[in-house]
Write a protein that holds these residues in place. Structure first.
Motif, mmCIF file in Angstrom:
data_model
loop_
_atom_site.group_PDB
_atom_site.id
_atom_site.type_symbol
_atom_site.label_atom_id
_atom_site.label_comp_id
_atom_site.label_asym_id
_atom_site.label_seq_id
_atom_site.Cartn_x
_atom_site.Cartn_y
_atom_site.Cartn_z
ATOM 1 N N GLY A 93 -9.246 -1.424 5.298
ATOM 2 C CA GLY A 93 -8.790 -1.961 4.016
ATOM 3 C C GLY A 93 -9.865 -2.016 2.960
ATOM 4 O O GLY A 93 -9.688 -2.660 1.931
ATOM 5 N N ARG A 94 -10.976 -1.298 3.162
ATOM 6 C CA ARG A 94 -12.120 -1.440 2.262
ATOM 7 C C ARG A 94 -12.304 -0.259 1.316
ATOM 8 O O ARG A 94 -13.021 -0.368 0.323
ATOM 9 N N ASN A 95 -11.693 0.876 1.623
ATOM 10 C CA ASN A 95 -11.931 2.072 0.834
ATOM 11 C C ASN A 95 -11.146 2.080 -0.478
ATOM 12 O O ASN A 95 -10.113 1.427 -0.615
ATOM 13 N N THR A 96 -11.643 2.849 -1.422
ATOM 14 C CA THR A 96 -11.057 2.889 -2.762
ATOM 15 C C THR A 96 -9.594 3.298 -2.724
ATOM 16 O O THR A 96 -8.753 2.694 -3.413
ATOM 17 N N LEU A 97 -9.263 4.300 -1.933
ATOM 18 C CA LEU A 97 -7.913 4.859 -1.949
ATOM 19 C C LEU A 97 -6.825 3.845 -1.589
ATOM 20 O O LEU A 97 -5.879 3.657 -2.364
ATOM 21 N N PRO A 98 -6.875 3.166 -0.438
ATOM 22 C CA PRO A 98 -5.808 2.212 -0.136
ATOM 23 C C PRO A 98 -5.787 1.011 -1.067
ATOM 24 O O PRO A 98 -4.707 0.494 -1.380
ATOM 25 N N VAL A 99 -6.956 0.568 -1.510
ATOM 26 C CA VAL A 99 -6.991 -0.561 -2.450
ATOM 27 C C VAL A 99 -6.328 -0.168 -3.765
ATOM 28 O O VAL A 99 -5.498 -0.902 -4.314
ATOM 29 N N GLU A 100 -6.679 1.008 -4.266
ATOM 30 C CA GLU A 100 -6.092 1.489 -5.509
ATOM 31 C C GLU A 100 -4.590 1.721 -5.357
ATOM 32 O O GLU A 100 -3.809 1.427 -6.271
ATOM 33 N N MET A 101 -4.176 2.250 -4.216
ATOM 34 C CA MET A 101 -2.764 2.512 -3.977
ATOM 35 C C MET A 101 -1.957 1.222 -4.044
ATOM 36 O O MET A 101 -0.914 1.146 -4.707
ATOM 37 N N ALA A 102 -2.427 0.200 -3.370
ATOM 38 C CA ALA A 102 -1.712 -1.070 -3.356
ATOM 39 C C ALA A 102 -1.732 -1.732 -4.729
ATOM 40 O O ALA A 102 -0.713 -2.246 -5.209
ATOM 41 N N SER A 103 -2.885 -1.716 -5.371
ATOM 42 C CA SER A 103 -3.019 -2.356 -6.679
ATOM 43 C C SER A 103 -2.126 -1.691 -7.711
ATOM 44 O O SER A 103 -1.407 -2.356 -8.477
ATOM 45 N N HIS A 104 -2.139 -0.358 -7.755
ATOM 46 C CA HIS A 104 -1.327 0.358 -8.738
ATOM 47 C C HIS A 104 0.162 0.193 -8.445
ATOM 48 O O HIS A 104 0.974 0.096 -9.376
#
Length: 259
Positions: free
Chosen positions: A130-141
């Motif tokens: 759960g730390r990488n840019t991709l999943p964080v950005e995916m959930a946030s967007h």
């Protein structure tokens, strides 16, 4: 039975130790994640009831539990796989490219904006760390666009690592419900004399089971509401293909993977 066969079946063998470790993690998830499973199942059932679409995304080996939800016998026909090319598995060359792409900003936003996901739809994001840019950005967007987000991750990583997203946040910080797989830091369950690195990863089996528990619970909730869950049958049982064709016809606008 030969001596080698008896040794292989020994409860102290490494194979048996791994199975025991996986079973213990499954027990822990069952005993401690019940409330989260129930909340996630309610969100899933609410989305289906309201006519919304369902999506699932994961990067690298975290893509495997997402794949497991799509076009699956006994699973909800409405789950669509959301992909970011080069990240949804290990089918790129070199395979390490997928890991590098998880650190690149903008990819998740572009991928989500390219599919017909709307406010009221639901997205499951799978990321062990759960730390990488991709999943964080995916959930946030996704949440910015009005989607409901369910995250499947291991909280232990957030406790022992730092985020790689510019915001300093983790996947768990951008979810309506967090499903904690409780998988150990490093995704390994065993150590042994003579083997220098820890081994026997359990994230796939545990996360797949955790998400299938949510689907099972959601099916029950839909049935309790008088709604027939849009489930698929195996194409390898008599009548299965015909059953599935009926499900496809009834929900064609929400089953994107068949287009």
């Amino acid at each position: 039975m030969t001596e080698n066969a008896r040794a292989d079946c020994s409860p102290t063998s490494l194979g048996s130790r791994f199975l025991d470790a996986a079973i213990e993690l499954l027990r822990e998830v069952r005993d401690r994640e019940g409330a989260a499973v129930a909340k996630a199942a309610t969100l899933l059932a609410d989305t289906v009831t309201a006519g919304g679409r369902l999506f699932a995304y994961g990067a690298g080996h975290s893509a495997l539990p997402a794949h497991d939800l799509v076009y699956r016998a006994g699973g909800l026909a409405l789950v669509n796989l959301l992909t970011v090319p080069g990240t949804s598995g290990v089918d790129v060359s070199p395979a390490t490219l997928g890991s590098a792409l998880e650190h690149v900003g903008g990819l998740a936003t572009a991928a989500l904006d390219s599919v017909p996901a709307e406010a009221g739809d639901l997205l499951i994001v799978v990321s062990l760390s759960g730390r990488n840019t991709l999943p964080v950005e995916m959930a946030s967007h996704a949440r910015d666009r009005g989607l409901t987000v369910i995250g499947a991750t291991s909280a232990r990583y957030a406790e022992l690592t730092s985020s790689r997203h510019p915001s300093g946040t983790f996947l768990k910080d951008h979810c309506d419900v967090v499903l904690d797989s409780r998988v150990p830091y490093g995704d390994t369950t065993l150590t042994s004399d003579g083997i220098d690195a820890p081994f026997a990863p359990a994230s796939t089996v545990v996360t797949c089971a955790l998400l299938q528990a949510v689907v099972a619970e959601a099916a029950g909730l839909l049935a309790a509401r008088g709604i027939q869950p849009p489930l698929l049958r195996s194409a390898n049982v008599d009548g299965g293909p015909e059953w599935n064709e009926r499900v496809f016809a009834e929900h064609a606008d929400r089953i994107l993977w068949r287009r």
